[in-house]
Design an enzyme around this catalytic site. Structure first.
Site, PDB file in Angstrom:
ATOM      1  N   GLY A  17       0.821  -1.204   0.000  1.00 43.90           N
ATOM      2  CA  GLY A  17       0.000   0.000   0.000  1.00 43.90           C
ATOM      3  C   GLY A  17       0.852   1.249   0.000  1.00 43.90           C
ATOM      4  N   ALA A  35       9.020   3.987   4.120  1.00 40.88           N
ATOM      5  CA  ALA A  35       9.705   3.525   5.327  1.00 40.88           C
ATOM      6  C   ALA A  35      10.107   4.695   6.210  1.00 40.88           C
ATOM      7  CB  ALA A  35      10.933   2.706   4.937  1.00 40.88           C
ATOM      8  N   LYS A  76       2.339  -0.056 -10.360  1.00 39.30           N
ATOM      9  CA  LYS A  76       2.271   1.399 -10.120  1.00 39.30           C
ATOM     10  C   LYS A  76       3.655   2.018 -10.239  1.00 39.30           C
ATOM     11  CE  LYS A  76       4.145   0.951  -5.918  1.00 39.30           C
ATOM     12  NZ  LYS A  76       5.364   1.591  -5.396  1.00 39.30           N
ATOM     13  N   ASP A  98      -1.331   3.578  -3.451  1.00 35.16           N
ATOM     14  CA  ASP A  98       0.102   3.404  -3.676  1.00 35.16           C
ATOM     15  C   ASP A  98       0.569   4.250  -4.859  1.00 35.16           C
ATOM     16  OD1 ASP A  98       2.584   2.425  -3.085  1.00 35.16           O
ATOM     17  OD2 ASP A  98       2.159   0.353  -3.582  1.00 35.16           O
ATOM     18  N   ARG A 116      11.978   6.391  -5.179  1.00 32.11           N
ATOM     19  CA  ARG A 116      13.126   6.216  -6.086  1.00 32.11           C
ATOM     20  C   ARG A 116      12.689   6.237  -7.539  1.00 32.11           C
ATOM     21  NH1 ARG A 116      13.903   2.136  -2.186  1.00 32.11           N
ATOM     22  NH2 ARG A 116      13.238   0.536  -3.651  1.00 32.11           N
ATOM     23  N   ASN A 117      11.495   5.694  -7.815  1.00 32.56           N
ATOM     24  CA  ASN A 117      10.998   5.676  -9.182  1.00 32.56           C
ATOM     25  C   ASN A 117      10.761   7.095  -9.695  1.00 32.56           C
ATOM     26  OD1 ASN A 117      10.414   2.660  -9.821  1.00 32.56           O
ATOM     27  ND2 ASN A 117       9.590   2.953  -7.773  1.00 32.56           N
ATOM     28  N   VAL A 146      17.672   0.235  -5.995  1.00 27.21           N
ATOM     29  CA  VAL A 146      16.874  -0.451  -7.010  1.00 27.21           C
ATOM     30  C   VAL A 146      15.680   0.415  -7.417  1.00 27.21           C
ATOM     31  CG1 VAL A 146      15.481  -2.477  -7.535  1.00 27.21           C
ATOM     32  CG2 VAL A 146      17.550  -2.706  -6.146  1.00 27.21           C
ATOM     33  N   GLU A 164      12.461  -0.074  -9.086  1.00 27.40           N
ATOM     34  CA  GLU A 164      11.629  -1.207  -9.474  1.00 27.40           C
ATOM     35  C   GLU A 164      10.828  -0.949 -10.745  1.00 27.40           C
ATOM     36  OE1 GLU A 164      12.148  -3.860  -8.083  1.00 27.40           O
ATOM     37  OE2 GLU A 164      12.553  -3.645  -5.945  1.00 27.40           O
TER      38      GLU A 164
END
Length: 336
Positions: free
Chosen positions: A134, A138, A189, A242, A253-254, A277, A279
């Site tokens: 969801g 962090a 997403k 999300d 990060r995306n 990373v 994703e």
């Protein structure tokens, strides 16, 4: 409850702290001995969670022996390590102990299957698997900021156990039987978040970004339903929730990688700069391949694949999307 958290990154650390604060006996595992020793010594994950202290009563280890006594296992490893880590659990984790997976993505080495399928196969189907997914960062969970999340599983008992274990005044957990939709929403997403970042990097404004997010979600849901998911799942926390948090936050990060691509970096240069990373890059390949296999119309995903994997120009790709043939917003047609 004795809980074994596999993974010491930002998300693993944040969930270990949350579970500790909920009164559970928590062990956090890291793959690297040097990382284990550093965390034991400093009790901080300063690069990923600056200013957050890992309580002394959370055990930190690089041995999997503690899994034998675990009543719940939480997999918080990077997506590329899900399959290998799941394999390491076999023969150690007792049968029947639920596995809660928080990694988002698909297993590209095994036909783009969902991570719950990868984990269940590695464990011989002896352990129920829950996808905990969801709109969560962090950085915020570790600081006790209000968060809502979804626990999805084919096993109602495992989903509700996860809800009981993780629920707190600052961490609200909902349950769902649609693990297919929950996992696909969490994985795909990231494609749209990467593209939304490219839109920001190109300076295209809020209108373009909102359109990209909305139509992107439509494509995700279209593919998800084809794969057996429920349509309404994509309107919930693991779908639109999300999507919003990942497309609009600099924690993402995306999005950060997308911004740099829009500003002229190559996809590889952008990912190297982010230093973790991304994703969405790998999810784009999975989404494109699955759309081709299942003959699902996904023009945004196709455009993203062209930009990321075929050297396409992002601004031209946006132009081509805008000039597509006219169509209806939904699948229905006029009745008269």
């Amino acid at each position: 409850m004795k809980i074994f958290v596999l993974g010491s990154g930002g998300w693993g650390s944040a969930l270990a702290i949350l579970l500790h604060n909920n009164g559970h006996a928590v062990t956090m595992w890291t793959y690297l001995r040097e990382e284990c020793e550093r965390l034991q010594r400093t009790r901080t994950n300063e690069k990923l969670l600056p200013g957050v202290t890992i309580p002394e009563t959370i055990a930190i280890t690089n041995s999997l022996d503690g899994l034998a006594q675990a009543e719940l296992a939480v997999m918080a490893v990077p997506s590329f390590a899900v399959a290998s880590t799941a394999g390491s659990l076999a023969g150690v984790l007792p049968a029947g102990v639920p596995v809660v997976n928080v990694a988002k993505g698909l297993d590209s080495k095994n036909g783009y299957c969902r991570f719950s399928e990868t984990i269940a196969k590695a464990l011989g189907g002896r352990n129920p698997v829950v996808a905990l997914t969801g709109p969560t960062h962090a950085e915020e969970v570790s600081r006790g900021w209000p968060t809502a999340i979804l626990a999805a599983s084919a096993s109602r008992q495992a989903a509700e156990l996860t809800q009981d274990v993780f629920m707190s005044p600052v961490f609200r957990v909902y349950t769902s039987p649609d693990i297919i939709g929950a996992e696909l929403g969490g994985a795909f997403k990231n494609i749209i978040a990467l593209g939304a970042g490219i839109s920001d990097g190109l300076g295209l404004g809020d209108n373009a970004k909102a359109a990209f997010m909305t139509r992107g979600l439509t494509e995700i849901a279209r593919l998800g339903v084809k794969l057996g998911a429920r349509q309404d799942t994509f309107a919930g926390l693991s779908g639109v929730g999300d999507l919003i948090v990942t497309c609009c936050s600099m924690h993402s990060r995306n999005r950060r990688a997308g911004i740099r691509i829009g500003q002229g970096l190559s996809p590889q240069q952008a990912m190297d700069e982010v230093g973790a990373v991304v994703e969405g890059y790998y999810a784009t390949e999975a989404g494109f391949m699955l759309a081709q296999q299942l003959q699902v119309d996904m023009p945004i995903v196709q455009a993203m694949y062209h930009v990321l994997y075929q050297g396409g120009d992002a601004r031209k790709a946006i132009g081509l999307l805008m000039c597509r043939a006219k169509t209806h917003e939904s699948e229905e047609v006029w009745l008269s």
